[in-house]
Design an enzyme around this catalytic site. Structure first.
Site, PDB file in Angstrom:
ATOM      1  N   GLU A 249       0.881  -1.259   0.004  1.00  0.00           N
ATOM      2  CA  GLU A 249       0.133  -0.059   0.102  1.00  0.00           C
ATOM      3  C   GLU A 249       0.921   1.297  -0.069  1.00  0.00           C
ATOM      4  O   GLU A 249       0.728   2.235  -0.834  1.00  0.00           O
ATOM      5  CB  GLU A 249      -1.022   0.055   1.115  1.00  0.00           C
ATOM      6  CG  GLU A 249      -2.107  -1.114   1.309  1.00  0.00           C
ATOM      7  CD  GLU A 249      -3.269  -0.782   0.102  1.00  0.00           C
ATOM      8  OE1 GLU A 249      -3.193   0.197  -0.682  1.00  0.00           O
ATOM      9  OE2 GLU A 249      -4.007  -1.658  -0.172  1.00  0.00           O
ATOM     10  N   ARG A 253       0.657   3.777  -3.227  1.00  0.00           N
ATOM     11  CA  ARG A 253      -0.094   5.159  -3.032  1.00  0.00           C
ATOM     12  C   ARG A 253       1.236   6.244  -2.708  1.00  0.00           C
ATOM     13  O   ARG A 253       1.255   7.181  -3.432  1.00  0.00           O
ATOM     14  CB  ARG A 253      -1.000   5.060  -1.808  1.00  0.00           C
ATOM     15  CG  ARG A 253      -1.934   3.959  -2.253  1.00  0.00           C
ATOM     16  CD  ARG A 253      -3.238   4.135  -0.973  1.00  0.00           C
ATOM     17  NE  ARG A 253      -3.771   2.939  -0.713  1.00  0.00           N
ATOM     18  CZ  ARG A 253      -4.984   2.914  -0.609  1.00  0.00           C
ATOM     19  NH1 ARG A 253      -5.809   3.915   0.028  1.00  0.00           N
ATOM     20  NH2 ARG A 253      -5.718   1.570  -0.390  1.00  0.00           N
ATOM     21  N   ASP A 382      -4.558  -9.825  -8.443  1.00  0.00           N
ATOM     22  CA  ASP A 382      -4.719  -9.044  -9.297  1.00  0.00           C
ATOM     23  C   ASP A 382      -3.441  -7.952 -10.046  1.00  0.00           C
ATOM     24  O   ASP A 382      -3.086  -8.330 -11.316  1.00  0.00           O
ATOM     25  CB  ASP A 382      -5.955  -7.864  -9.275  1.00  0.00           C
ATOM     26  CG  ASP A 382      -5.628  -7.159  -7.504  1.00  0.00           C
ATOM     27  OD1 ASP A 382      -4.453  -7.515  -7.215  1.00  0.00           O
ATOM     28  OD2 ASP A 382      -6.618  -6.381  -7.402  1.00  0.00           O
ATOM     29  N   GLU A 516     -12.085   0.140 -10.401  1.00  0.00           N
ATOM     30  CA  GLU A 516     -11.756  -0.763 -11.414  1.00  0.00           C
ATOM     31  C   GLU A 516     -12.637  -0.785 -12.741  1.00  0.00           C
ATOM     32  O   GLU A 516     -12.197  -0.928 -13.826  1.00  0.00           O
ATOM     33  CB  GLU A 516     -11.754  -2.278 -10.757  1.00  0.00           C
ATOM     34  CG  GLU A 516     -10.510  -2.471  -9.934  1.00  0.00           C
ATOM     35  CD  GLU A 516     -10.678  -1.915  -8.410  1.00  0.00           C
ATOM     36  OE1 GLU A 516     -11.919  -1.393  -8.185  1.00  0.00           O
ATOM     37  OE2 GLU A 516      -9.895  -1.593  -7.763  1.00  0.00           O
TER      38      GLU A 516
HETATM   39  C1  DMJ Z   1      -6.296   0.681  -5.171  1.00  0.00           C
HETATM   40  O1  DMJ Z   1      -5.452   0.662  -4.076  1.00  0.00           O
HETATM   41  C2  DMJ Z   1      -5.457  -0.133  -6.306  1.00  0.00           C
HETATM   42  O2  DMJ Z   1      -6.151  -0.237  -7.455  1.00  0.00           O
HETATM   43  C3  DMJ Z   1      -4.915  -1.658  -5.825  1.00  0.00           C
HETATM   44  O3  DMJ Z   1      -4.389  -2.194  -6.716  1.00  0.00           O
HETATM   45  C4  DMJ Z   1      -6.511  -2.437  -5.586  1.00  0.00           C
HETATM   46  N1  DMJ Z   1      -7.612  -1.812  -5.091  1.00  0.00           N
HETATM   47  C5  DMJ Z   1      -7.528  -0.442  -4.912  1.00  0.00           C
HETATM   48  C6  DMJ Z   1      -8.684   0.149  -5.220  1.00  0.00           C
HETATM   49  O4  DMJ Z   1      -9.807  -0.522  -5.318  1.00  0.00           O
END
Ligand code: DMJ
Length: 622
Positions: A249, A253, A382, A516
């Site tokens: 995270e 971010r 993902d 998404e």
């Molecule tokens: C985001 O922080 C990023 O896209 C991450 O890869 C997965 N999910 C959240 C948003 O849904």
């Protein structure tokens, strides 16, 4: 033995009663002391008095200079010094003339040639300093900044699109102003109760919304807000915290947000902060395999994994989503360690046997063996797939290994996880030890965009096929929104028990402002210009305005099938980083952050393609 018996004077308390022999010994000792003090004085004079080197050479070394003088006879020392003065004067004159000529030359040059010479000199110095290890975020090598094309974009031609884009900007302003007003400096905003909210994903690092929103503010040309955010980063963003953070995270971010802000604005503070944070994340890789821990204490450098993860495993979507940022960190810091760490992850993965060609979500960082054989293109898996493709694209299509891993993985996903429902909706299921769970997460909906982005490079003649798959996934995800009361998508929807694209479990009915589905619309719009993607995006805007907008910002909702919203009271930082950015780009022209120059990290932070011919860094020296 008592300590006193070891000391000569204390062992003889009454000096008068001492024998003549011991008195003489003491005298001898004092004499010795005086003598050695004298010797020390002499050496001191030799070494420390001014011009002691000359004295040294005269005393100890019968130096060649002295010998030379003896050959020149009694007056020769004066004659020699006169000769030396002449030579010195001649040299000064020569240097002076040379400098004048150089200055003349320089004056004849065009200003940009002079500029280029200066830059080349700077680059040379940079290269020299890089070898000496410019590791500290404050001591970075010089890099000449070039803004990649499309950082901002022209107004859309079509009036309706222009108006819609302006609406998205107004939404961003509402989200930002509310955060600023009620939660400035906190990680996120509680828009209903109107105060700050701090997720433990970031330990005690603060300001997630500020860093996540920087690039969106920039690309929407909200420069006043961007400057306020920059000022906060300069003065208050602090990574010296004694707290455990999620490596993933914080990377997507904070590191991602700072890197994008740097590439868009050229402000050094962002490069410095990104590298500083990157360095703090490096201890996470201290495991027997080099597969990083999920959690890291930024002060102690001690890492561990989520207690719930299969047998102490690291998570595919976490350790597999560092590549883009770390490649840029190496580029911007001159420190190859970042790139080496992420390339090693690939090595470990490529040595492992993959069940049906699939990558399980869990990998033990100690043994280097898979944990439970669960596979997902949604949560836990993902962005690993996303980063394989984007690593190849970001490398200007030179990273053949990333490319192969991506297309092989996609083939395995198509064979084992992609299915069509009875009524023709394509979905990507989850795989648990060979059994399919016919559920698709909101998170999985990013795959439509990813597959569209990779379709052009698909091996064989699969481009058209992959574009169709992408369009099908976009349609399914749109259905998951359309089939709810609030017209917002649930966290997960199922294709079993007689339902299609509908959440059946209460704990899967929430919507937390995720991006998404809109991300996929944006990619599909760019590649097809089919107006339905803009229409679907606009439907989402209306639903957001109607059900998520509150006085104090935007909130997630607990049940998208309820007749009215029940707020969760969190404005997620990714709403500003991703959802609003993708919406804005959906209603922008294609040359705004064009795909041939930019690649989006998984938090929608744009990173420039690293050109193989170095045209992005014309002054870089080999
Ligand atoms: C985001 O922080 C990023 O896209 C991450 O890869 C997965 N999910 C959240 C948003 O849904």
């Amino acid at each position: 033995m008592p300590v006193a018996t070891l000391l000569p004077f204390t062992a003889t308390p009454n000096r008068k009663s001492a024998s003549p022999t011991s008195f003489r010994l003491t005298e001898k000792f004092i004499l010795l002391l005086v003598f050695s003090a004298f010797i020390t004085l002499c050496f001191g004079a030799i070494f420390f008095l001014p011009d002691s080197s000359k004295l040294l050479s005269g005393v100890f070394f019968h130096s060649s200079a002295v010998e030379t003088n003896t050959h020149t006879g009694p007056d020769s020392s004066d004659a020699g010094s006169a000769g030396n003065d002449d030579r010195l004067l001649a040299k000064i004159k020569k240097d002076h003339e040379k400098a004048l000529l150089e200055a003349k030359d320089t004056l004849q040059k065009l200003p940009d040639v002079i500029q280029n010479d200066i830059l080349a000199d700077k680059a040379k110095v940079t290269k020299e300093s890089m070898g000496k290890g410019a590791k500290d975020g404050n001591n970075l090598p010089f890099i000449e900044y070039h803004r990649p094309p499309g950082a901002t974009g022209l107004e859309p031609q079509d009036p309706e699109t222009r108006e819609r884009r302006a609406k998205i900007k107004e939404m961003m302003k509402h989200a930002w102003d509310s955060y600023k007003r009620y939660a400035w400096g906190s990680n996120e905003l509680r828009p209903v109760s109107k105060h700050g909210h701090s997720s433990n994903l970031f330990g005690s690092i603060k300001g997630a919304t500020i860093v996540d929103a920087l690039d969106t503010l920039y690309i929407m040309e909200m420069f006043e807000e961007f400057d306020a955010a920059t000022d906060w980063v300069e003065k208050s963003l602090d990574f010296n915290v004694n707290a455990e953070v999620s490596v993933f995270e914080v990377n997507i971010r904070f590191v991602g947000g700072l890197l994008s802000a740097y590439y868009l604005s050229g402000k050094e503070v962002f490069r410095r902060k990104a590298v500083e944070l990157g360095e703090k994340l490096l201890p996470a890789f201290k495991t027997p395999t080099g597969i990083p821990w999920a959690l890291l204490n930024l002060k102690s450098g001690i890492g561990r994994n989520w207690p719930w993860a299969s047998g102490g495993s690291s998570i595919l979507a976490e350790y597999g989503t560092l590549h883009l940022e770390f490649m840029h960190l190496s580029r911007l810091s001159g420190n190859p360690e970042f790139a080496q760490k992420v390339m090693n992850i690939r090595k470990v993965l490529n040595r492992l046997e993959k069940p049906q060609g699939l990558y399980p979500n869990y990998l033990n960082p100690n043994s280097g063996q898979w944990g439970q054989h669960h596979v997902s293109v949604g949560g836990l898996g993902d962005s690993f797939y996303e980063y394989l493709l984007k690593a190849w694209l970001m490398s200007d299509k030179t990273d053949e290994e990333g490319k192969k891993m991506y297309y092989d993985a996609l083939q395995a996903i198509e064979t084992n996880l992609m299915r069509k429902s009875t009524n023709g909706l394509t979905y990507i299921a989850e795989w648990k030890g060979g059994l399919l769970e016919h559920k698709m997460g909101h998170l999985t909906c990013f795959a439509g965009g990813m597959i569209a982005l990779g379709a052009d490079g698909a091996p064989g003649d699969k481009t058209g096929h992959q574009m169709e798959q992408a369009a099908e996934i976009a349609r399914t995800c749109h259905e998951s929104y359309a089939r709810t009361t609030l017209k917002l998508g649930p966290e997960a929807f199922r294709f079993d028990g007689g339902v299609e694209a509908i959440a059946t479990r209460q704990n899967e009915k929430y919507f937390i402002l995720r991006p998404e589905v809109i991300e996929t619309y944006m990619y599909m719009w760019r590649f097809t210009h089919d107006p339905k993607y803009r229409e679907w995006g606009w439907e989402a805007v209306q639903a957001l305005e109607q059900h998520c907008r509150v006085d104090g910002g935007y909130s997630g909702v607990r049940d998208v099938y309820a007749s009215s919203p029940n707020y969760d009271d969190v404005q997620q930082s990714f709403y500003l980083a991703e959802t609003l950015k993708y919406l804005y780009l959906l209603f922008s022209e294609d040359d705004h952050l064009p795909f041939e120059h930019w690649v989006f990290n998984t938090e929608a932070h744009p990173l420039p393609v690293i050109r193989k011919d170095k045209t992005d860094r014309p002054n870089e020296v080999e």
